[in-house]
Scaffold this motif. Structure first.
Motif, PDB file in Angstrom:
ATOM      1  N   GLU A   1       9.679   7.813  10.293  1.00 57.22           N
ATOM      2  CA  GLU A   1      10.040   8.739  11.369  1.00 57.22           C
ATOM      3  C   GLU A   1      11.227   8.211  12.163  1.00 57.22           C
ATOM      4  N   THR A   2      11.249   6.895  12.417  1.00 55.82           N
ATOM      5  CA  THR A   2      12.385   6.283  13.112  1.00 55.82           C
ATOM      6  C   THR A   2      13.657   6.411  12.288  1.00 55.82           C
ATOM      7  N   VAL A   3      13.542   6.152  10.999  1.00 58.08           N
ATOM      8  CA  VAL A   3      14.697   6.210  10.109  1.00 58.08           C
ATOM      9  C   VAL A   3      15.317   7.601  10.119  1.00 58.08           C
ATOM     10  N   GLU A   4      14.492   8.622  10.081  1.00 60.36           N
ATOM     11  CA  GLU A   4      15.025   9.976  10.007  1.00 60.36           C
ATOM     12  C   GLU A   4      15.700  10.391  11.311  1.00 60.36           C
ATOM     13  N   ARG A   5      15.306   9.792  12.438  1.00 60.56           N
ATOM     14  CA  ARG A   5      16.036  10.012  13.697  1.00 60.56           C
ATOM     15  C   ARG A   5      17.381   9.283  13.658  1.00 60.56           C
ATOM     16  N   ILE A   6      17.384   8.078  13.047  1.00 55.45           N
ATOM     17  CA  ILE A   6      18.631   7.315  12.919  1.00 55.45           C
ATOM     18  C   ILE A   6      19.650   8.090  12.080  1.00 55.45           C
ATOM     19  N   PHE A   7      19.192   8.776  11.053  1.00 54.08           N
ATOM     20  CA  PHE A   7      20.093   9.538  10.190  1.00 54.08           C
ATOM     21  C   PHE A   7      20.933  10.528  11.004  1.00 54.08           C
ATOM     22  N   ILE A   8      20.323  11.153  11.980  1.00 54.40           N
ATOM     23  CA  ILE A   8      21.043  12.138  12.800  1.00 54.40           C
ATOM     24  C   ILE A   8      22.167  11.451  13.570  1.00 54.40           C
TER      25      ILE A   8
ATOM     26  N   ALA B   1       0.823  -1.215   0.000  1.00 50.77           N
ATOM     27  CA  ALA B   1       0.000   0.000   0.000  1.00 50.77           C
ATOM     28  C   ALA B   1       0.851   1.256   0.000  1.00 50.77           C
ATOM     29  N   CYS B   2       2.069   1.161   0.555  1.00 49.30           N
ATOM     30  CA  CYS B   2       2.899   2.351   0.695  1.00 49.30           C
ATOM     31  C   CYS B   2       4.374   1.986   0.527  1.00 49.30           C
ATOM     32  N   ARG B   3       5.122   2.867  -0.139  1.00 53.55           N
ATOM     33  CA  ARG B   3       6.570   2.723  -0.277  1.00 53.55           C
ATOM     34  C   ARG B   3       7.223   4.079  -0.003  1.00 53.55           C
ATOM     35  N   ILE B   4       8.373   4.034   0.662  1.00 51.97           N
ATOM     36  CA  ILE B   4       9.204   5.233   0.813  1.00 51.97           C
ATOM     37  C   ILE B   4      10.650   4.812   0.565  1.00 51.97           C
ATOM     38  N   ALA B   5      11.321   5.509  -0.366  1.00 47.53           N
ATOM     39  CA  ALA B   5      12.702   5.167  -0.711  1.00 47.53           C
ATOM     40  C   ALA B   5      13.637   6.300  -0.320  1.00 47.53           C
ATOM     41  N   TYR B   6      14.874   5.934   0.029  1.00 46.94           N
ATOM     42  CA  TYR B   6      15.883   6.907   0.461  1.00 46.94           C
ATOM     43  C   TYR B   6      17.168   6.720  -0.343  1.00 46.94           C
ATOM     44  N   HIS B   7      17.864   7.838  -0.548  1.00 45.28           N
ATOM     45  CA  HIS B   7      19.221   7.840  -1.108  1.00 45.28           C
ATOM     46  C   HIS B   7      20.040   8.751  -0.207  1.00 45.28           C
ATOM     47  N   VAL B   8      21.023   8.178   0.500  1.00 49.86           N
ATOM     48  CA  VAL B   8      21.768   8.947   1.489  1.00 49.86           C
ATOM     49  C   VAL B   8      23.269   8.755   1.294  1.00 49.86           C
ATOM     50  N   GLU B   9      24.036   9.623   1.941  1.00 52.33           N
ATOM     51  CA  GLU B   9      25.493   9.562   1.857  1.00 52.33           C
ATOM     52  C   GLU B   9      26.096   9.661   3.252  1.00 52.33           C
ATOM     53  N   THR B  10      27.144   8.858   3.487  1.00 49.23           N
ATOM     54  CA  THR B  10      27.905   8.940   4.724  1.00 49.23           C
ATOM     55  C   THR B  10      29.365   9.200   4.367  1.00 49.23           C
ATOM     56  N   ALA B  11      30.070   9.865   5.272  1.00 49.05           N
ATOM     57  CA  ALA B  11      31.463  10.199   4.990  1.00 49.05           C
ATOM     58  C   ALA B  11      32.371   8.983   5.088  1.00 49.05           C
ATOM     59  N   SER B  12      31.986   7.982   5.862  1.00 52.50           N
ATOM     60  CA  SER B  12      32.858   6.827   6.100  1.00 52.50           C
ATOM     61  C   SER B  12      32.069   5.527   6.035  1.00 52.50           C
ATOM     62  N   LEU B  13      32.779   4.438   5.800  1.00 49.05           N
ATOM     63  CA  LEU B  13      32.141   3.126   5.823  1.00 49.05           C
ATOM     64  C   LEU B  13      31.650   2.789   7.214  1.00 49.05           C
ATOM     65  N   SER B  14      32.366   3.224   8.245  1.00 49.65           N
ATOM     66  CA  SER B  14      31.926   2.930   9.615  1.00 49.65           C
ATOM     67  C   SER B  14      30.562   3.551   9.904  1.00 49.65           C
ATOM     68  N   ASP B  15      30.310   4.765   9.381  1.00 47.71           N
ATOM     69  CA  ASP B  15      28.982   5.370   9.543  1.00 47.71           C
ATOM     70  C   ASP B  15      27.927   4.589   8.759  1.00 47.71           C
ATOM     71  N   ALA B  16      28.293   4.112   7.573  1.00 42.82           N
ATOM     72  CA  ALA B  16      27.354   3.310   6.784  1.00 42.82           C
ATOM     73  C   ALA B  16      27.008   2.018   7.515  1.00 42.82           C
ATOM     74  N   ILE B  17      28.013   1.382   8.093  1.00 42.64           N
ATOM     75  CA  ILE B  17      27.789   0.140   8.843  1.00 42.64           C
ATOM     76  C   ILE B  17      26.945   0.416  10.086  1.00 42.64           C
ATOM     77  N   LYS B  18      27.185   1.536  10.727  1.00 45.94           N
ATOM     78  CA  LYS B  18      26.381   1.909  11.899  1.00 45.94           C
ATOM     79  C   LYS B  18      24.914   2.098  11.516  1.00 45.94           C
ATOM     80  N   LEU B  19      24.690   2.769  10.379  1.00 43.02           N
ATOM     81  CA  LEU B  19      23.317   2.965   9.896  1.00 43.02           C
ATOM     82  C   LEU B  19      22.624   1.629   9.672  1.00 43.02           C
ATOM     83  N   VAL B  20      23.304   0.730   8.975  1.00 39.17           N
ATOM     84  CA  VAL B  20      22.707  -0.579   8.696  1.00 39.17           C
ATOM     85  C   VAL B  20      22.457  -1.344   9.990  1.00 39.17           C
TER      86      VAL B  20
END
Length: 385
Positions: free
Chosen positions: A240-247, A171-190
């Motif tokens: 909403e949770t995802v956007e808090r995680i981004f910070i 019923a609903c989809r939301i897609a994101y395209h984001v950038e992190t300065a380091s792989l460690s930040d990318a791994i933390k996000l995941v």
């Protein structure tokens, strides 16, 4: 290079005739791979859907139908084929998708692509037709012959009919395209996304080098694209949770494209080397694997990088084409993967070296001796010389 006889094939009878004649003449027959001489099969016109049962979430598809066309046909009924639900493999035909081992970018949420293949019919290299599996899960019992014949790049038989499981559109989809300065930040996000009870549908990661190659634009760090799906209330709450995680993860949202790049034709590039589905790394060890890959690329004198399904540990390789260095590079990375508790699929050996590889090698050799005595199907150069 020997002369190649290209044959358009639109049904099983035509295919059987070609294979039987090729066995008698010991002529190589190539499908989904370019051959050196012999017969090149072309299934691009074999694309008429045989059966579509929307009520029972099932479709029977031919080998030449492109995944994007399959998805377009079923979307009109509010359905989707999960492995074709993102653009990543849109240009693959159903047969080539199965030949590659049923890749699925959406495996994090929905499971391996092979689970959406209920059954199939195959023509063996000796001309026999073999149906495997069925139209529902309960028809699959005992040894899973469907998965054996669709093992990635196995070259055991030719798929001519695929029974595919469908699912309703969300019923609903939301897609994101984001950038992190380091792989460690990318791994933390995941890692933080891992902690949520419902995972994203898919998540695609690119380091700086591969991101610039795949998107055609400059980037400063690591790119991650991912999508949420489900009922609207669930997805909005998750967003909403995802956007808090981004910070917490120092994530910057990138404007523009949110769909993953098309990976269908990467491995056919002549001037660059792309290797998909070779390395499976335990998620906590991805950072160590990436560091070793950087070191080995420098040692090999290759410009390159990594990309893939970071959350699943399915890591792919890109390298500028330096042929003398590639084999040592890939073998070294295979050893790194195993030492970190991961696996190497053996795909590199299948496509670029002697052919058979992996745990089922002895069984595959016995199968080939019985059903392909002349070794005609996707014959390697080593055999043909």
């Amino acid at each position: 290079m020997g002369n190649v006889d290209s044959r358009i094939v639109t049904n099983s009878d035509e295919l059987q005739e070609i294979l039987l004649l090729a066995q008698q003449l010991k002529t190589a027959v190539h499908l989904y791979r370019q051959g050196n001489g012999g017969i090149q099969l072309d299934f691009s016109q074999w694309k008429e859907i045989e059966q579509f049962d929307a009520d029972n979430l099932m479709i029977i598809a031919p080998p030449g139908l492109k995944l994007q066309d399959l998805n377009a046909a079923i979307a009109a009924q509010g359905l989707r084929f999960i492995p074709a639900d993102s653009p990543a493999f849109a240009q693959l035909s159903v047969g080539e998708w199965a030949y590659r081992g049923c890749p699925n970018l959406s495996a994090w949420k929905y499971g391996a692509g092979k689970h959406f293949l209920l059954g199939a019919s195959y023509v063996l290299p000796n001309g026999e037709i073999v149906p495997v599996g069925g139209k529902c899960i309960k028809n699959v019992s005992g040894y899973d012959f469907t998965r054996f014949l669709t093992g990635a790049y196995a070259d055991l038989a030719v798929g001519v009919q695929y029974v595919i499981k469908l699912m309703p559109q969300p019923a609903c989809r939301i897609a994101y395209h984001v950038e992190t300065a380091s792989l460690s930040d990318a791994i933390k996000l995941v890692g933080m996304l891992h902690n949520h009870p419902v995972p994203p549908v898919w998540l695609f990661w690119m380091d700086q080098v591969t991101g610039e190659k795949l998107t055609g634009g400059a980037q400063a760090g690591h790119r991650i694209m991912f999508e949420l799906d489900g009922n609207e209330a669930e997805v909005r709450e998750y967003a909403e949770t995802v956007e808090r995680i981004f910070i917490d993860c120092n994530v910057k949202i990138v404007e523009g494209q949110t769909a993953p790049p098309d990976l269908s034709g990467l491995e056919k590039e002549l001037n660059e080397f792309w290797l998909l589905d070779e390395f499976k790394i335990p998620y906590p060890q991805v950072g160590h694997f990436a560091a070793e890959a950087d070191r080995l690329l420098v040692k090999a004198g290759c410009r390159g990088g990594l990309f893939g399904q970071l959350a699943d540990g399915k890591i792919h390789l890109y390298a500028a084409k330096e042929e003398k260095a590639l084999t040592e590079l890939v073998h070294s990375l295979q050893n790194v993967a195993r030492n970190l508790g991961g696996t190497a699929s053996g795909k590199y050996q299948r496509l670029y070296q002697s052919g058979l590889a992996g745990k089922l090698m002895d069984l595959e050799k016995a199968f080939k001796r019985r059903y392909d005595p002349a070794g005609i199907l996707n014959r390697s150069e080593e055999v043909s010389q």
